[in-house]
Motif scaffolding. Structure first.
Motif, PDB file in Angstrom:
ATOM      1  N   LEU A 167       0.803  -1.396  -0.166  1.00  0.00           N
ATOM      2  CA  LEU A 167      -0.043  -0.072   0.074  1.00  0.00           C
ATOM      3  C   LEU A 167       0.983   1.244   0.008  1.00  0.00           C
ATOM      4  CD1 LEU A 167      -2.609  -0.983   2.704  1.00  0.00           C
ATOM      5  CD2 LEU A 167      -3.018  -1.138   0.212  1.00  0.00           C
ATOM      6  N   TRP A 168       0.398   2.331  -0.449  1.00  0.00           N
ATOM      7  CA  TRP A 168       1.045   3.495  -0.160  1.00  0.00           C
ATOM      8  C   TRP A 168       0.768   4.405   0.865  1.00  0.00           C
ATOM      9  CZ3 TRP A 168       4.549   4.536  -4.107  1.00  0.00           C
ATOM     10  CH2 TRP A 168       4.547   4.176  -5.209  1.00  0.00           C
ATOM     11  N   LYS A 169       1.971   4.671   1.370  1.00  0.00           N
ATOM     12  CA  LYS A 169       1.698   4.986   3.004  1.00  0.00           C
ATOM     13  C   LYS A 169       2.493   6.492   3.146  1.00  0.00           C
ATOM     14  CE  LYS A 169       3.610   4.742   7.562  1.00  0.00           C
ATOM     15  NZ  LYS A 169       4.442   5.981   7.575  1.00  0.00           N
ATOM     16  N   ARG A 170       1.711   7.541   3.503  1.00  0.00           N
ATOM     17  CA  ARG A 170       2.407   8.635   3.805  1.00  0.00           C
ATOM     18  C   ARG A 170       3.241   8.829   4.810  1.00  0.00           C
ATOM     19  NH1 ARG A 170      -2.022  13.296   4.418  1.00  0.00           N
ATOM     20  NH2 ARG A 170      -1.387  13.258   6.701  1.00  0.00           N
ATOM     21  N   GLY A 171       4.611   9.759   4.406  1.00  0.00           N
ATOM     22  CA  GLY A 171       5.565   9.539   5.418  1.00  0.00           C
ATOM     23  C   GLY A 171       5.096  10.701   6.506  1.00  0.00           C
ATOM     24  N   ARG A 172       5.739  10.474   7.774  1.00  0.00           N
ATOM     25  CA  ARG A 172       5.087  11.520   8.800  1.00  0.00           C
ATOM     26  C   ARG A 172       5.912  12.941   8.637  1.00  0.00           C
ATOM     27  NH1 ARG A 172       7.495   9.727  14.544  1.00  0.00           N
ATOM     28  NH2 ARG A 172       9.283  10.393  13.759  1.00  0.00           N
ATOM     29  N   ASN A 222      -6.311  11.269  -2.049  1.00  0.00           N
ATOM     30  CA  ASN A 222      -6.703  10.234  -2.990  1.00  0.00           C
ATOM     31  C   ASN A 222      -8.192   9.810  -2.442  1.00  0.00           C
ATOM     32  OD1 ASN A 222      -6.675   7.226  -3.769  1.00  0.00           O
ATOM     33  ND2 ASN A 222      -4.978   8.280  -4.909  1.00  0.00           N
ATOM     34  N   PRO A 223      -8.760   9.545  -3.815  1.00  0.00           N
ATOM     35  CA  PRO A 223     -10.301   8.751  -3.272  1.00  0.00           C
ATOM     36  C   PRO A 223     -10.396   7.524  -2.408  1.00  0.00           C
ATOM     37  CG  PRO A 223      -9.664   8.678  -5.829  1.00  0.00           C
ATOM     38  CD  PRO A 223      -8.711   9.500  -5.060  1.00  0.00           C
ATOM     39  N   HIS A 224      -9.037   6.674  -2.766  1.00  0.00           N
ATOM     40  CA  HIS A 224      -9.316   5.547  -2.011  1.00  0.00           C
ATOM     41  C   HIS A 224      -8.457   5.649  -0.713  1.00  0.00           C
ATOM     42  CE1 HIS A 224      -9.544   3.845  -6.404  1.00  0.00           C
ATOM     43  NE2 HIS A 224     -10.481   4.360  -5.762  1.00  0.00           N
ATOM     44  N   PHE A 240      -1.754   6.954   7.261  1.00  0.00           N
ATOM     45  CA  PHE A 240      -2.775   7.488   6.053  1.00  0.00           C
ATOM     46  C   PHE A 240      -2.275   6.555   4.897  1.00  0.00           C
ATOM     47  CE2 PHE A 240      -2.501  10.960   8.796  1.00  0.00           C
ATOM     48  CZ  PHE A 240      -3.618  11.390   9.025  1.00  0.00           C
ATOM     49  N   ILE A 241      -3.054   5.766   4.438  1.00  0.00           N
ATOM     50  CA  ILE A 241      -2.615   4.840   3.146  1.00  0.00           C
ATOM     51  C   ILE A 241      -3.809   4.768   2.161  1.00  0.00           C
ATOM     52  CG2 ILE A 241      -1.535   3.314   4.723  1.00  0.00           C
ATOM     53  CD1 ILE A 241      -3.745   1.444   4.723  1.00  0.00           C
ATOM     54  N   TYR A 242      -3.204   4.412   0.902  1.00  0.00           N
ATOM     55  CA  TYR A 242      -4.320   4.088  -0.381  1.00  0.00           C
ATOM     56  C   TYR A 242      -3.613   3.121  -1.215  1.00  0.00           C
ATOM     57  CZ  TYR A 242      -1.354   6.736  -3.531  1.00  0.00           C
ATOM     58  OH  TYR A 242      -0.115   7.311  -4.497  1.00  0.00           O
ATOM     59  N   HIS A 243      -4.473   2.654  -2.052  1.00  0.00           N
ATOM     60  CA  HIS A 243      -4.311   1.877  -3.273  1.00  0.00           C
ATOM     61  C   HIS A 243      -4.843   2.347  -4.323  1.00  0.00           C
ATOM     62  CE1 HIS A 243      -3.784  -1.539  -5.447  1.00  0.00           C
ATOM     63  NE2 HIS A 243      -2.695  -2.206  -4.899  1.00  0.00           N
ATOM     64  N   GLU A 244      -4.165   2.208  -5.431  1.00  0.00           N
ATOM     65  CA  GLU A 244      -4.889   2.683  -6.709  1.00  0.00           C
ATOM     66  C   GLU A 244      -6.225   2.172  -7.194  1.00  0.00           C
ATOM     67  OE1 GLU A 244      -1.820   1.448  -6.532  1.00  0.00           O
ATOM     68  OE2 GLU A 244      -0.277   3.035  -7.340  1.00  0.00           O
TER      69      GLU A 244
END
Length: 394
Positions: A167-172, A222-224, A240-244
């Protein structure tokens, strides 16, 4: 004449029990229908049905022309029969969106970046966030396109008790999104992620016991986007995470709910019965925030200047994020805890009343024994900004 007869027949069908609400989200007075599935649906859900034209073809009940054969199919099926077929094997933990999750209107908002890298969203007056829309879209696809609630084996992605993926995770610190490996294990009772693919030890381990997941696309951009809240050293942390792929993200969301459901069944053995579990445990699987928005706060001595902060009320937890100092606001709230007294200020009286209502909703709910072990009870009072009585606090 044939067109008028079809319209009257459809309106009569809408008055039948079950057809008077949307088959997918429960919204009252649906005025659209899928003539290939035989269900009456609302305007919002009809948009998701249009995205699966190979499965569902929609028409307006009143504005479109109907063939007699199509009306006959609607009469022979209807919402109750379709739900009995397509929802026959829904797991109790699976999140079923309702019309209250996703109000009508455009799904847009203005995104603002805080200096510390936290993103917040301010919903537009005529719109709502995209997270509920994603849940609705995938719910409808799961029902009709993938038939996940007819064939149990199709539920494996979120019901197996173990899930891993990237998953895409946002850096702190820098706010950049990087691909990270996530592992959810019911057996270990944790969700963890790794900074490197070959890392032997995880970067963070989040206990399912204290986990919460909620879709927050505006904060993430991101919408997801999914926000996961957990406890570390008795302090609330967020990732905070997302996937395409929207399906992938909703599968993760429901896998987390499944893990929490099975944990709570063990923690609350009296709720092992399916009916009791659905009534008592399901509301605890994940939760949306009761209230979010700006207030001003002062320090523990109550003599420091008031600073503008973004607050999030997550069930019995009140969290805030830093933001630049703003002008003093005139509508205050006092919260008293066993450790200290907190003073807050809201910009408008309506904001103040909304926060008070959210506080009252939580305070008036009896605490469970398990909650007493974790949470401190608190009371609050309300004050108005009157300079003479507050001795120059403003």
């Amino acid at each position: 004449m044939a067109r008028e007869r079809c319209r009257k027949a459809l309106l009569q069908l809408l008055r039948e029990e079950g057809n008077d609400v949307c088959a997918d989200c429960g919204a009252p007075d649906p005025d659209w229908a899928s003539h290939t599935l035989g269900v009456f649906i609302c305007l919002n859900c009809s948009g998701s049905h249009r995205n699966i034209p190979h499965v569902s073809k929609v028409k307006s009940v009143c504005l479109d022309e109907w063939e007699p054969a199509q009306v006959e199919f609607m009469a022979s099926t209807g919402n109750r029969a379709a739900q009995a077929k397509y929802e026959s094997k829904i797991p109790p933990f699976y999140y079923k969106p309702t019309f209250s999750d996703c109000p009508s209107g455009t799904h847009q908002g203005k995104i603002s970046r805080f200096p510390m890298g936290i993103l917040n969203v301010f919903p537009c007056a005529n719109g709502s966030l995209a997270g509920p829309r994603l849940l609705r879209e995938q719910w409808i696809r799961a029902k009709y396109e993938r038939k996940e609630f007819i064939y149990i084996e199709k539920q494996e992605p979120y019901s197996a008790g173990y899930r891993e993926g990237f998953l895409w995770k946002r850096g702190r610190d820098n706010g950049q999104f990087l691909s990270r490996k996530f592992v959810l294990s019911e057996r270990e009772g944790v969700l963890k992620y790794y900074n490197k693919n070959d890392a032997k030890e995880p970067k963070a381990v989040m206990k399912i016991e204290h986990l919460n997941a909620t879709f927050q696309p505006g904060k993430i951009g991101n919408p997801h986007g999914l926000q996961i809240t957990y406890l570390k050293d008795n302090s609330t942390r967020n990732i905070f995470i997302y996937h395409e792929d929207g399906k992938e993200m909703v599968d993760w969301f429901n896998a987390i709910r499944a893990a929490r459901f099975h944990y709570l069944q063990v923690a609350f053995p009296g709720a092992s019965d399916l009916d009791v579990s659905s009534r008592c445990l399901v509301p605890k699987l994940s939760r949306n925030y009761l209230k979010e928005g700006y207030m001003e706060k002062t320090g523990p001595k109550q003599t420091e200047g008031f600073k503008k902060r973004w607050f999030t009320m997550d069930d019995r937890r009140l969290m805030y994020f830093k933001d630049p100092l703003g002008n003093h606001w005139q509508h205050g709230i006092t919260i008293v805890t066993p450790d200290r007294k907190f003073l807050f200020a809201c910009e408008t009286e309506s904001d103040q009343l909304e926060w008070i209502s959210a506080f009252q909703k939580v305070i008036s709910r009896p605490m469970l024994p398990q909650e007493y072990a974790e949470e401190a009870s608190f009371i609050f009072g309300v004050w108005k900004s009157i300079p003479v009585k507050l001795e120059g606090l403003f």
